[in-house]
Write an enzyme that holds these catalytic residues in place. Structure first.
Site, mmCIF file in Angstrom:
data_model
loop_
_atom_site.group_PDB
_atom_site.id
_atom_site.type_symbol
_atom_site.label_atom_id
_atom_site.label_comp_id
_atom_site.label_asym_id
_atom_site.label_seq_id
_atom_site.Cartn_x
_atom_site.Cartn_y
_atom_site.Cartn_z
ATOM 1 N N ASP A 68 0.803 -1.221 0.000
ATOM 2 C CA ASP A 68 0.000 0.000 0.000
ATOM 3 C C ASP A 68 0.840 1.278 0.000
ATOM 4 O OD1 ASP A 68 -2.442 -1.263 -0.093
ATOM 5 O OD2 ASP A 68 -2.758 -1.244 2.067
ATOM 6 N N ARG A 93 0.631 -1.683 7.674
ATOM 7 C CA ARG A 93 1.161 -0.476 7.042
ATOM 8 C C ARG A 93 2.147 0.284 7.933
ATOM 9 N NH1 ARG A 93 -2.952 3.157 3.730
ATOM 10 N NH2 ARG A 93 -0.913 3.703 2.839
ATOM 11 N N ARG A 139 -9.459 5.871 11.358
ATOM 12 C CA ARG A 139 -8.007 5.728 11.332
ATOM 13 C C ARG A 139 -7.307 6.703 12.289
ATOM 14 N NH1 ARG A 139 -6.248 2.856 6.759
ATOM 15 N NH2 ARG A 139 -7.838 1.308 6.278
ATOM 16 N N HIS A 168 -11.171 7.264 5.226
ATOM 17 C CA HIS A 168 -10.264 8.409 5.288
ATOM 18 C C HIS A 168 -11.022 9.650 4.819
ATOM 19 C CE1 HIS A 168 -6.131 6.174 4.967
ATOM 20 N NE2 HIS A 168 -6.354 6.557 6.201
ATOM 21 N N CYS A 262 -5.192 9.528 -3.103
ATOM 22 C CA CYS A 262 -4.406 8.593 -2.295
ATOM 23 C C CYS A 262 -2.991 8.432 -2.851
ATOM 24 C CB CYS A 262 -5.084 7.225 -2.257
ATOM 25 S SG CYS A 262 -6.579 7.160 -1.251
#
Length: 270
Positions: A68, A93, A139, A168, A262
């Site tokens: 990612d 991540r 998050r 997000h 992103c």
């Protein structure tokens, strides 16, 4: 209104190791995997488009084992030459935060902060003029908001996300200019919708269909708005407001819950 593009300094990461190997959001289905060569081709088209629009694009080397890392927006938040590093909620991540901070150090950025609290960079921090909109709910830890405000020196306005498909802030809201945004009301709590209505009464509001194709995961330079080409209604609305919508296909990256924004971190040098 006469709109003008402003040259931006961007950071991207080639999806050399991209795949869908785990599931940390509702878009990810590891049993289906991903077509890596296609993801790379789509990403290259986005990078070349930015260059054609006149923007400066830098690249960070992808790290094996971090599929990612292509989502460069999550790697940090940069305002006025200050780099607020990222700290990821999920262990899959976690190593991305140090990797991005190392890149900034190697490139000579001196004013850096390795954060105490979880924040996922420009995934949840979006600068609108001199205000930082701060997403939370899935998050980013709300305690990070004070940390960001103190370090970056800009006021932070919290916004609470309530739909896990829009985990997000940059999946539910896009910055169009220093005073304009577009957003998906159903992604936010009633209290946060009231805040957005007060701050941006003329905002462009996205429909369910716009949001489901990640139309709000977009990048604007003040004139050109790069967004998923499937967001046709949203593109028409942008054009009616004097923007130049530019559609791109990042369908392979959407399998991991990401698209244009992103993949795009803005390096605000000053």
């Amino acid at each position: 209104m006469t709109r003008q593009a402003t040259v931006r300094h961007l950071l991207m990461c080639r999806p050399h190791h991209f795949d869908v190997r785990y599931s940390i959001n509702p878009w990810m289905e590891p049993e289906d995997g991903a077509d890596n060569p296609l993801a790379v081709r789509q990403w290259v088209q986005l990078r070349e488009l930015y260059k054609e629009l006149g923007h400066k694009v830098e690249e960070i080397d992808p790290v094996e084992g971090l599929p990612d890392m292509v989502f460069a927006a999550n790697g940090a938040t940069v305002v006025g030459g200050k780099v607020l590093g990222a700290r990821f909620r999920y262990p899959e991540r976690a190593a991305e935060g140090p990797a991005y901070l190392s890149w900034f150090r190697e490139q000579g950025w001196a004013d850096l902060l390795d954060p105490e609290y979880v924040n996922e960079g420009e995934g949840d921090y979006l600068l609108v003029g001199d205000r930082l909109l701060a997403g939370t709910g899935f998050r980013t830890d709300p305690r990070s908001h004070a940390e960001a405000e103190a370090f970056l020196g800009v006021p932070v306005t919290p916004l609470h996300l309530v739909n896990p498909r829009f985990y997000h802030l940059d999946t539910a809201l896009a910055v169009l200019s220093d005073t304009e945004v577009m957003y998906y009301p159903a992604a936010f709590s009633p209290e946060s919708r009231e805040v957005l209505e007060r701050l941006y009464p003329d905002a462009l509001l996205a429909t369910d269909g716009d949001a489901e194709v990640f139309g709000l995961n977009a990048f604007s330079d003040g004139l050109n708005v790069v967004l998923p080409k499937a967001a046709e209604r949203l593109a028409a609305e942008l054009a009616a407001r004097g923007f130049n919508p530019v559609g791109v296909d990042l369908s392979e990256l959407l399998k991991a819950g990401g698209s244009v924004k992103c993949c795009t971190q803005e390096l605000r040098d000053s």
